[in-house]
Scaffold this motif. Structure first.
Motif, PDB file in Angstrom:
ATOM      1  N   PHE A 392       0.861  -1.180   0.000  1.00 15.75           N
ATOM      2  CA  PHE A 392       0.000   0.000   0.000  1.00 15.75           C
ATOM      3  C   PHE A 392       0.896   1.227   0.000  1.00 15.75           C
ATOM      4  N   ASN A 393       0.328   2.376   0.000  1.00 13.62           N
ATOM      5  CA  ASN A 393       1.107   3.616   0.040  1.00 13.62           C
ATOM      6  C   ASN A 393       1.577   3.823   1.480  1.00 13.62           C
ATOM      7  N   TYR A 394       2.789   3.340   1.779  1.00 12.91           N
ATOM      8  CA  TYR A 394       3.264   3.291   3.155  1.00 12.91           C
ATOM      9  C   TYR A 394       3.373   4.655   3.816  1.00 12.91           C
ATOM     10  N   THR A 395       3.582   5.695   3.025  1.00 14.63           N
ATOM     11  CA  THR A 395       3.848   7.014   3.604  1.00 14.63           C
ATOM     12  C   THR A 395       2.700   7.994   3.390  1.00 14.63           C
ATOM     13  N   ALA A 396       1.541   7.487   2.991  1.00 14.98           N
ATOM     14  CA  ALA A 396       0.381   8.361   2.795  1.00 14.98           C
ATOM     15  C   ALA A 396      -0.028   8.997   4.122  1.00 14.98           C
ATOM     16  N   GLU A 397      -0.592  10.195   4.043  1.00 13.55           N
ATOM     17  CA  GLU A 397      -0.977  10.902   5.261  1.00 13.55           C
ATOM     18  C   GLU A 397      -2.088  10.179   6.008  1.00 13.55           C
ATOM     19  N   TYR A 398      -3.023   9.617   5.259  1.00 18.22           N
ATOM     20  CA  TYR A 398      -4.140   8.911   5.887  1.00 18.22           C
ATOM     21  C   TYR A 398      -4.067   7.432   5.526  1.00 18.22           C
ATOM     22  N   GLN A 426      11.693   0.322   5.279  1.00 15.94           N
ATOM     23  CA  GLN A 426      10.710   1.306   4.844  1.00 15.94           C
ATOM     24  C   GLN A 426       9.886   1.747   6.036  1.00 15.94           C
ATOM     25  N   SER A 427      10.046   3.001   6.425  1.00 16.31           N
ATOM     26  CA  SER A 427       9.236   3.547   7.506  1.00 16.31           C
ATOM     27  C   SER A 427       7.825   3.809   6.990  1.00 16.31           C
ATOM     28  N   THR A 428       6.820   3.505   7.804  1.00 18.07           N
ATOM     29  CA  THR A 428       5.439   3.735   7.388  1.00 18.07           C
ATOM     30  C   THR A 428       4.801   4.810   8.262  1.00 18.07           C
ATOM     31  N   ASN A 429       3.664   5.296   7.791  1.00 21.02           N
ATOM     32  CA  ASN A 429       2.927   6.337   8.508  1.00 21.02           C
ATOM     33  C   ASN A 429       1.740   5.760   9.264  1.00 21.02           C
ATOM     34  N   LEU A 430       1.758   4.447   9.499  1.00 19.69           N
ATOM     35  CA  LEU A 430       0.702   3.841  10.289  1.00 19.69           C
ATOM     36  C   LEU A 430       0.760   4.373  11.724  1.00 19.69           C
ATOM     37  N   VAL A 431      -0.368   4.764  12.268  1.00 19.96           N
ATOM     38  CA  VAL A 431      -0.530   5.282  13.629  1.00 19.96           C
ATOM     39  C   VAL A 431       0.264   6.577  13.820  1.00 19.96           C
ATOM     40  N   GLY A 449      22.194   3.780   0.992  1.00 17.42           N
ATOM     41  CA  GLY A 449      21.231   4.734   0.451  1.00 17.42           C
ATOM     42  C   GLY A 449      20.134   5.057   1.437  1.00 17.42           C
ATOM     43  N   SER A 450      19.508   6.220   1.262  1.00 19.59           N
ATOM     44  CA  SER A 450      18.358   6.606   2.073  1.00 19.59           C
ATOM     45  C   SER A 450      17.624   7.720   1.365  1.00 19.59           C
ATOM     46  N   GLY A 451      16.366   7.902   1.730  1.00 18.54           N
ATOM     47  CA  GLY A 451      15.576   8.950   1.104  1.00 18.54           C
ATOM     48  C   GLY A 451      14.193   9.008   1.714  1.00 18.54           C
ATOM     49  N   PHE A 452      13.366   9.893   1.188  1.00 21.95           N
ATOM     50  CA  PHE A 452      12.008  10.067   1.688  1.00 21.95           C
ATOM     51  C   PHE A 452      11.014   9.438   0.719  1.00 21.95           C
ATOM     52  N   GLY A 453       9.821   9.160   1.242  1.00 22.09           N
ATOM     53  CA  GLY A 453       8.775   8.562   0.431  1.00 22.09           C
ATOM     54  C   GLY A 453       8.908   7.053   0.372  1.00 22.09           C
ATOM     55  N   ASN A 454       8.170   6.437  -0.532  1.00 20.39           N
ATOM     56  CA  ASN A 454       8.220   4.992  -0.712  1.00 20.39           C
ATOM     57  C   ASN A 454       9.412   4.616  -1.579  1.00 20.39           C
ATOM     58  N   PHE A 455      10.152   3.613  -1.152  1.00 19.54           N
ATOM     59  CA  PHE A 455      11.317   3.140  -1.894  1.00 19.54           C
ATOM     60  C   PHE A 455      10.890   2.684  -3.280  1.00 19.54           C
ATOM     61  N   ASN A 456      11.631   3.125  -4.287  1.00 16.84           N
ATOM     62  CA  ASN A 456      11.394   2.719  -5.673  1.00 16.84           C
ATOM     63  C   ASN A 456      12.520   1.798  -6.114  1.00 16.84           C
ATOM     64  N   LYS A 457      12.215   0.527  -6.244  1.00 15.00           N
ATOM     65  CA  LYS A 457      13.261  -0.466  -6.526  1.00 15.00           C
ATOM     66  C   LYS A 457      13.902  -0.283  -7.895  1.00 15.00           C
ATOM     67  N   ASN A 458      13.255   0.457  -8.797  1.00 12.34           N
ATOM     68  CA  ASN A 458      13.820   0.677 -10.132  1.00 12.34           C
ATOM     69  C   ASN A 458      14.673   1.933 -10.209  1.00 12.34           C
ATOM     70  N   LYS A 459      14.325   2.940  -9.414  1.00  8.41           N
ATOM     71  CA  LYS A 459      15.034   4.217  -9.505  1.00  8.41           C
ATOM     72  C   LYS A 459      16.038   4.446  -8.377  1.00  8.41           C
ATOM     73  N   ASP A 460      15.641   4.171  -7.142  1.00 11.95           N
ATOM     74  CA  ASP A 460      16.487   4.547  -6.001  1.00 11.95           C
ATOM     75  C   ASP A 460      17.842   3.847  -5.973  1.00 11.95           C
ATOM     76  N   PRO A 461      17.954   2.568  -6.356  1.00 13.02           N
ATOM     77  CA  PRO A 461      19.288   1.939  -6.333  1.00 13.02           C
ATOM     78  C   PRO A 461      20.307   2.586  -7.266  1.00 13.02           C
ATOM     79  N   ARG A 462      19.851   3.361  -8.236  1.00 11.80           N
ATOM     80  CA  ARG A 462      20.794   4.036  -9.137  1.00 11.80           C
ATOM     81  C   ARG A 462      21.664   5.040  -8.383  1.00 11.80           C
ATOM     82  N   ASN A 480       8.758   8.571   7.379  1.00 12.92           N
ATOM     83  CA  ASN A 480       8.153   8.426   6.053  1.00 12.92           C
ATOM     84  C   ASN A 480       9.202   8.327   4.957  1.00 12.92           C
ATOM     85  N   GLY A 481      10.259   7.570   5.254  1.00 14.84           N
ATOM     86  CA  GLY A 481      11.331   7.389   4.285  1.00 14.84           C
ATOM     87  C   GLY A 481      11.888   5.986   4.347  1.00 14.84           C
TER      88      GLY A 481
END
Length: 535
Positions: A392-398, A426-431, A449-462, A480-481
């Motif tokens: 699911f969208n792990y870092t969504a606000e709701y 992957q940190s989530t925004n649950l609770v 590596g590290s970053g914000f949002g949901n990890f993108n397995k195709n882009k972030d490893p670059r 949320n990263g």
């Protein structure tokens, strides 16, 4: 020797658990590659274990310490002879209790000098000083621990932070014993920084002085000069302080970085004094306070942490695994559990929990290590998942409330000896979305590596850093990263992995790796000592 002793320096008397009657406990001084023996005698009223945080303990998980993972606890009146084996660590680590919340007052520094005949990769400092950041409750820490377990809510926040056992001038009753560091103009001090706090990442700074980080988690880094550092529970940093300002008195100070919305935290500031050994100024003058980032300044924390780089020199090389045998994508979440009659103090009457990959880890009543070694069935299962069960969208606000309930289980992951692992947290925004300092026993790892949002397995490893990533045993996963680590499973044994925020650990944010034996005798786990504590 672990014992309960009165502690009167913070306005009142209460018993606290100490080691050799000291708070913080005694500093251990060793050389790189040493092996030492520590006899733990429990003269307190509660079970106890001790962990040598960041010491890899090659082939020797028996002395690693976490209760019901590598050993059963040392009961009151009993003792245990622990063998602590150092290998390639060099710099600063620490030791602490690893049972319930005993580490609130039972901890100390470990100083690992270079081997005789070798030296630091920077000019030798004129002075070396451990700086231990801690957290203090006026109440008995076991009362705090048992209460929030019973209610299902958050634990009471601490009443103070401390620097080397003292909260400082901004709290009542501490001025007379506030820690003071006396320096001479033109000299260089090596600050061996340790965050021993229970539940808070801390910003730390010294008024009018910059700090140069030259090591993290007993591994050298490229010099990184900043006006402040962000240091998480479990992390250690070697920092150079150059006494190059106008002689006088300056505050060093630390306060919480707390990113979660509606998450309780201690919002006080602890101080100590940096004083120049010079009589040409007014020694009664009020020291100036340093600038510290605001308590929820995620960018300040991430900017500092993501700037760390390994030294990657000829004498201190890096060996980042370029090929990967195993990949894991692990969500780390705050969760809730149903409570009878909605009577608990978590959200909407629920009970707080926490998880890795939706599994809230349940400690067994016997040691996982002994169960593995002696082939005792039914203590744990080997089905810890490589990927989250739900996408699911792990870092969504709701978030859908149905996603908040984890599975309760004792699941481990088995790795072959010498296999390579890439693990993305992957940190989530649950609770409540918050930062998580994740700590791995028995191994150091490369933070690639590290970053914000949901990890993108195709882009972030670059954008992975496979040249000079920092070598750590504890890493902060941003709110949320995500953060990706790599390591080689070359230490046979049973090794704990968990969040080093103690409330999250208590709620179940942990798992365990079992690294299988290799083929030759030097790649096999050592046999257990004869005096292992019984369950």
């Amino acid at each position: 020797m672990v014992k309960e002793a009165p502690y009167t320096r913070l306005c009142h008397t209460k018993p606290i658990l100490t080691v050799n009657g000291k708070f913080p406990g005694p500093t251990l001084y060793v050389y790189k590659g040493d092996t030492i023996k520590v006899k733990v005698i429990n003269r307190g009223q509660h079970n106890i274990t001790f962990h040598w945080h960041g010491v890899k303990q090659p082939r020797n998980p028996w002395s690693d310490g976490p209760e019901y993972v590598t050993q059963c606890p040392i009961k009151p009146g009993a003792s245990f002879n622990q063998r602590v084996i150092f290998s390639d660590e060099e710099g600063t680590l620490w030791w602490h209790a690893h049972s319930d919340w005993a580490r609130a007052t039972s901890y100390g520094a470990i100083v690992i000098y270079p081997k005789p005949g070798t030296s630091y990769p920077f000019p030798k400092p004129d002075l070396e000083v451990p700086i231990m950041l801690g957290e203090w409750w006026r109440r008995d820490i076991y009362e705090v621990f048992y209460e929030f377990q019973e209610t299902g809510g958050e634990p009471n926040v601490s009443d103070a932070f401390t620097i080397n056992g003292q909260p400082g001038d901004l709290y009542p009753c501490s001025s007379a014993e506030t820690f003071k560091l006396v320096v001479q103009y033109g000299k260089t001090v090596l600050l061996r920084m340790i965050n021993a706090a229970m539940n808070d990442i801390l910003f730390y700074a010294i008024a009018n002085h910059s700090i140069t980080v030259v090591g993290t988690d007993a591994s050298y880094t490229k010099p990184l000069t900043r006006d402040y550092i962000a240091i998480a529970p479990g992390e250690t940093m070697d920092c150079l302080l150059h006494a190059n300002q106008q002689p006088g008195r300056y505050y060093m100070a630390a306060r919480a970085y707390s990113s979660g919305v509606n998450v309780s935290f201690d919002n006080t500031t602890t101080t100590a004094i940096l004083e120049y050994d010079d009589k040409n100024y007014n020694t009664l003058s009020t020291p100036s306070l340093p600038y510290l980032p605001y308590y929820n300044d995620t960018n300040a924390s991430f900017s500092f942490t993501s700037s760390l780089r390994s030294l990657a020199s000829k004498d201190h090389p890096v060996h980042v695994p370029k090929t990967v045998n195993h990949r894991m994508y692990s969500t780390i979440s705050i969760n809730t559990l149903p409570c009878p009659n909605d009577s608990c103090e978590g959200p909407n009457g629920t009970r707080f929990a926490a998880s890795v990959t939706n599994i809230s880890f349940v400690l067994p009543t016997t040691s996982i290590l002994e169960s593995y070694y002696y082939h005792i069935k039914g203590v744990y299962a080997k089905r810890f998942p490589r990927y989250p069960p739900l996408v699911f969208n792990y870092t969504a606000e709701y978030q859908d409330l149905r996603l908040e309930t984890p599975t309760l289980s004792t699941q481990v992951r088995v790795l072959k000896y010498n296999s390579t692992m890439e693990m993305t947290f992957q940190s989530t925004n649950l609770v409540a979305g918050v930062d998580h300092p994740m700590h791995l026993h028995g191994q150091s790892f490369y933070v690639v590596g590290s970053g914000f949002g949901n990890f993108n397995k195709n882009k972030d490893p670059r954008n992975y850093n496979l040249v000079d990533p920092p070598i750590q045993n504890t890493v902060v996963v941003p709110k949320n990263g995500w953060t990706t680590i790599r390591f080689k499973a070359q230490n046979p044994g049973v090794w704990y992995m968990h969040c080093h925020l103690e409330r999250h650990l208590t709620w179940g944010m942990m798992t365990t790796f079992i690294v299988k034996d290799g083929e030759d005798k030097n790649s096999r786990m050592l046999p257990p000592p004869l005096d292992m504590p019984p369950c």
